[in-house]
Design a protein around this motif. Structure first.
Motif, PDB file in Angstrom:
ATOM      1  N   THR A   4     -47.449 -20.195 -33.076  1.00  0.00           N
ATOM      2  CA  THR A   4     -47.340 -19.553 -31.694  1.00  0.00           C
ATOM      3  C   THR A   4     -46.695 -20.501 -30.579  1.00  0.00           C
ATOM      4  N   LEU A   5     -47.193 -21.840 -30.809  1.00  0.00           N
ATOM      5  CA  LEU A   5     -46.892 -22.633 -29.904  1.00  0.00           C
ATOM      6  C   LEU A   5     -45.374 -22.947 -30.206  1.00  0.00           C
ATOM      7  N   ALA A   6     -44.907 -23.050 -31.321  1.00  0.00           N
ATOM      8  CA  ALA A   6     -43.464 -23.227 -31.639  1.00  0.00           C
ATOM      9  C   ALA A   6     -42.576 -22.187 -30.835  1.00  0.00           C
ATOM     10  N   SER A   7     -43.179 -20.961 -31.138  1.00  0.00           N
ATOM     11  CA  SER A   7     -42.610 -19.740 -30.708  1.00  0.00           C
ATOM     12  C   SER A   7     -42.373 -19.587 -29.328  1.00  0.00           C
ATOM     13  N   ARG A   8     -43.633 -20.248 -28.723  1.00  0.00           N
ATOM     14  CA  ARG A   8     -43.427 -20.196 -27.120  1.00  0.00           C
ATOM     15  C   ARG A   8     -42.693 -21.080 -26.436  1.00  0.00           C
ATOM     16  N   PHE A   9     -42.575 -22.257 -27.378  1.00  0.00           N
ATOM     17  CA  PHE A   9     -41.601 -23.322 -26.699  1.00  0.00           C
ATOM     18  C   PHE A   9     -40.202 -22.825 -26.837  1.00  0.00           C
ATOM     19  N   LEU A  10     -39.863 -22.207 -27.827  1.00  0.00           N
ATOM     20  CA  LEU A  10     -38.465 -21.740 -28.345  1.00  0.00           C
ATOM     21  C   LEU A  10     -38.150 -20.486 -27.249  1.00  0.00           C
ATOM     22  N   GLY A  11     -39.402 -19.668 -26.888  1.00  0.00           N
ATOM     23  CA  GLY A  11     -39.076 -18.628 -25.882  1.00  0.00           C
ATOM     24  C   GLY A  11     -38.596 -19.125 -24.738  1.00  0.00           C
ATOM     25  N   TYR A  12     -39.466 -20.327 -23.972  1.00  0.00           N
ATOM     26  CA  TYR A  12     -38.959 -20.950 -22.716  1.00  0.00           C
ATOM     27  C   TYR A  12     -37.849 -21.552 -22.938  1.00  0.00           C
ATOM     28  N   ALA A  13     -37.353 -22.149 -23.963  1.00  0.00           N
ATOM     29  CA  ALA A  13     -36.051 -22.867 -24.045  1.00  0.00           C
ATOM     30  C   ALA A  13     -35.044 -21.802 -23.654  1.00  0.00           C
ATOM     31  N   ILE A  14     -35.037 -20.639 -24.411  1.00  0.00           N
ATOM     32  CA  ILE A  14     -34.190 -19.629 -24.389  1.00  0.00           C
ATOM     33  C   ILE A  14     -33.981 -18.995 -22.928  1.00  0.00           C
ATOM     34  N   LEU A  15     -35.282 -18.976 -22.436  1.00  0.00           N
ATOM     35  CA  LEU A  15     -35.104 -18.411 -20.994  1.00  0.00           C
ATOM     36  C   LEU A  15     -34.495 -19.395 -19.935  1.00  0.00           C
ATOM     37  N   ILE A  16     -34.854 -20.552 -20.088  1.00  0.00           N
ATOM     38  CA  ILE A  16     -34.396 -21.331 -19.328  1.00  0.00           C
ATOM     39  C   ILE A  16     -32.658 -21.734 -19.358  1.00  0.00           C
ATOM     40  N   PHE A  17     -32.363 -21.716 -20.670  1.00  0.00           N
ATOM     41  CA  PHE A  17     -30.962 -21.965 -20.960  1.00  0.00           C
ATOM     42  C   PHE A  17     -30.328 -20.720 -20.251  1.00  0.00           C
ATOM     43  N   PHE A  18     -30.851 -19.371 -20.291  1.00  0.00           N
ATOM     44  CA  PHE A  18     -30.000 -18.336 -19.572  1.00  0.00           C
ATOM     45  C   PHE A  18     -30.207 -18.272 -18.244  1.00  0.00           C
TER      46      PHE A  18
END
Lengths: 277, 337
Positions: A4-18
């Motif tokens: 969950t933590l990893a996917s949350r991190f990935l989610g934020y990374a994608i959001l911030i990139f976009f």
């Protein structure tokens, strides 16, 4: 848990990139408006102008037609917005509530007009303005924009969704059709009127193709038309990007302010688009 | 239907009075002009005087046949514009749909905070002026501009975006060592080799701008639809042991089908109308590789003073878009019933 933590991190990374992809162009625009021309050419990506100069902003007001375009844009936007809101709510109300012969045919015609793509109207609009002697005048710039089919449709849908009981009560009191519209119906329609006002404001403030075929005198240019003219080289020497970006920035600010204040109405518009299809 | 009298009174005059202003404006500036342009498309009017006098040479269907059957520059330009716009549609519609859906799915994730901020960030570009934003992208895609600066970080030397007429597929063939083929035969005055050029480098810059501006709108539509997906459905899927990918593929996407259809058809309708960005950024250049039917019709009428041909191009474009709109309305109706 780790997943969950990893996917949350990935989610934020994608959001911030976009978020960067979608917002950084505006950062570049703002920063480069305050750069010198050579600084803008050498460091186009840098968000910090060095040195910070306001030369281009001064030149926008003193060396281009910007003040004229701004005045014309304000005039066009105010008149068109008032006209569209009034005419669209009147027509939408009549199509939804009043019983008169030809109503169904009018509504069918309205649906047909909504399917007409604005871009194929360029030559037709020029023809009619030319024929009526309205080409290259304020009336040619403004009057054709005063009513739009989509606005009428939005208002009709709104009145369809509101129960008639309030009006029925007023009717028994013996109010005439227009008085009732003005003092009972319109106040009730506030949310739809706000949506329509925003739609008309942004639409007429950003309108470009219509100005292209309705006026040619620089004294009648609105901001989008003036900007397009700047880009196509009316400035003379050099690329002068700080000046162009600054002018584009100033033209964007009013819509940005409206967007921030009335954001939920914008979102509702788009969502309504999904419903009405 | 007859107006009923009684407690409602006679609403006949009021009804017509209320629709009158909108009716007059729409009739005078939408319906009438279309009829006028239909007439002009049958003439060789050059902009002098009125097109509705006997002095204007009548062309019959000549302006239309020149676009399809007569060999010449008019047909070549028109077919080039169709090719360019087709490549533009093939790239913009899938990319913006997938991007909008992807962004909506991430923004909608219940575990993430700051939903409102990200939604605003992605949506904002779509409400700004197309002209103003074209100016910004023109600067970013300039030869020493921001995009090439980013590319150089990765060791890529960026092209001269707006003066590079090479098609992407032609570049690919060149890379693979394939020499030009099918240059002798063709369709509608363009060789097969020309049809297979792919979008030019310049067109790709415009495509990126359009995807960037429109994805936000469609994301909001997907978000609205996602909020209507019943939570129980997702939970049921999870209980059945579906992983995240299976959940998306078999539970969420089927629920989004109507919205996806809508986004795709709205995209198809919108992409055939691209005009503002072309006008500001490229004017159809370089080497006519960003020429689109909408811009070509404008250019033919207002720069070459051939209003008949320009109007004819408009009507062909009109036909393309109306067919797509009818398709969209049919799909929407099927969904509703």
């Amino acid at each position: 848990m780790i997943r969950t933590l990893a996917s949350r991190f990935l989610g934020y990374a994608i959001l911030i990139f976009f978020a960067l992809v979608f917002l950084y162009p505006f950062v570049i625009q703002i920063a480069n408006s305050f750069k010198t021309e050579s600084n803008a050419a050498d460091n186009p990506l840098s968000p910090i102008p060095s040195p910070v100069v306001t030369d281009s902003l001064v030149r926008i007001f003193e060396g281009t037609g910007f003040p004229t375009w701004l005045g014309n844009s304000v005039l066009v936007t105010v008149v068109v917005t008032i006209g569209r809101v009034l005419f669209a709510s009147m027509a939408g109300y009549a199509l939804s509530r009043l019983r008169f012969r030809g109503r169904k045919a009018l509504f069918a015609g309205l649906l047909a007009l909504m399917a007409v793509p604005p871009v194929v109207l360029l030559i037709p609009k020029f023809l009619v303005l030319n024929q009526l002697g309205m080409y290259n005048s304020y009336s040619g710039l403004i009057v054709p924009l005063l009513a739009d089919a989509t606005g009428i449709f939005v208002m009709k849908q709104f009145f369809d969704s509101v129960p008639v009981s309030v009006e029925e009560a007023a009717r028994i009191d013996g109010a005439g059709a227009f008085r009732m519209f003005w003092s009972v119906v319109l106040p009730m329609a506030k949310p739809a009127l706000i949506t329509l006002t925003i739609l008309s404001f942004t639409g007429s403030w950003n309108e470009f193709p219509h100005t292209l075929v309705s006026v040619q005198d620089p004294g009648l240019f609105t901001l989008p038309r003036g900007l397009a003219d700047l880009v196509s080289g009316s400035l003379g020497a050099g690329t002068q990007y700080p000046l162009k970006l600054g002018a584009a920035l100033l033209a964007t600010i009013p819509v940005a302010i409206i967007f921030v204040i009335f954001q939920r109405y914008f979102v509702r518009d788009a969502a309504a688009g999904a419903d009405k299809g | 239907m007859f107006a009923r009298k009684g407690i409602r009174g006679n609403e006949q005059p009021a009804g017509w009075l209320f629709v009158a202003p909108a009716l007059i404006i729409l009739g005078l500036f939408m319906l009438l002009p279309i009829l006028m342009a239909l007439w002009v498309s049958l003439t060789r009017w050059n902009g002098q005087g009125s097109p509705f006098t006997g002095d204007v040479p009548f062309a019959g269907l000549g302006n239309y046949t020149r676009l399809f059957t007569d060999e010449g520059l008019a047909r070549q330009d028109f077919m080039t514009s169709i090719r360019n716009n087709a490549y533009y549609v093939f790239l913009v519609v899938p990319i913006q749909t997938v991007l909008a859906l992807g962004l909506a799915l991430i923004v909608n994730n219940r575990l993430l905070k700051g939903k409102g901020f990200f939604r605003t960030a992605f949506y904002f570009p779509s409400v700004t002026s197309s002209v103003a934003i074209s100016v910004v992208f023109l600067f970013m895609f300039a030869n020493g501009g921001a995009i090439n600066a980013i590319l150089s970080v990765f060791g890529i030397q960026g092209p001269q975006w707006f003066s590079d007429p090479r098609g992407l597929l032609h570049l690919l063939f060149e890379r693979l060592g394939v020499s030009p083929f099918l240059t002798d035969s063709g369709l509608f005055g363009l060789s097969w080799w020309d049809w297979l050029s792919g979008p030019s480098v310049a067109m790709c810059a415009i495509i990126s701008l359009v995807v960037w501006t429109t994805s936000g709108t469609f994301m909001v539509m997907f978000l609205a639809a996602l909020q209507n997906v019943p939570v129980q459905l997702e939970e049921a899927g999870r209980i059945d042991g579906a992983n995240r990918w299976q959940l998306l593929r078999h539970v969420i996407l089927p629920q989004l089908r109507p919205t996806t259809f809508l986004v795709i058809t709205l995209g198809l309708i919108g992409t055939w109308q691209v005009f503002d960005q072309i006008y500001v950024m490229s004017q159809g250049n370089p080497a006519k590789t960003t020429l689109t039917p909408a811009f070509l019709s404008y250019r033919t009428a207002f720069r070459d003073f051939d209003y008949g041909s320009g109007a004819a191009i408009s009507f062909v474009l009109f036909l393309i878009i109306v067919l797509l709109t009818l398709l969209q309305r049919r799909l929407t109706r099927e969904r509703d019933s």
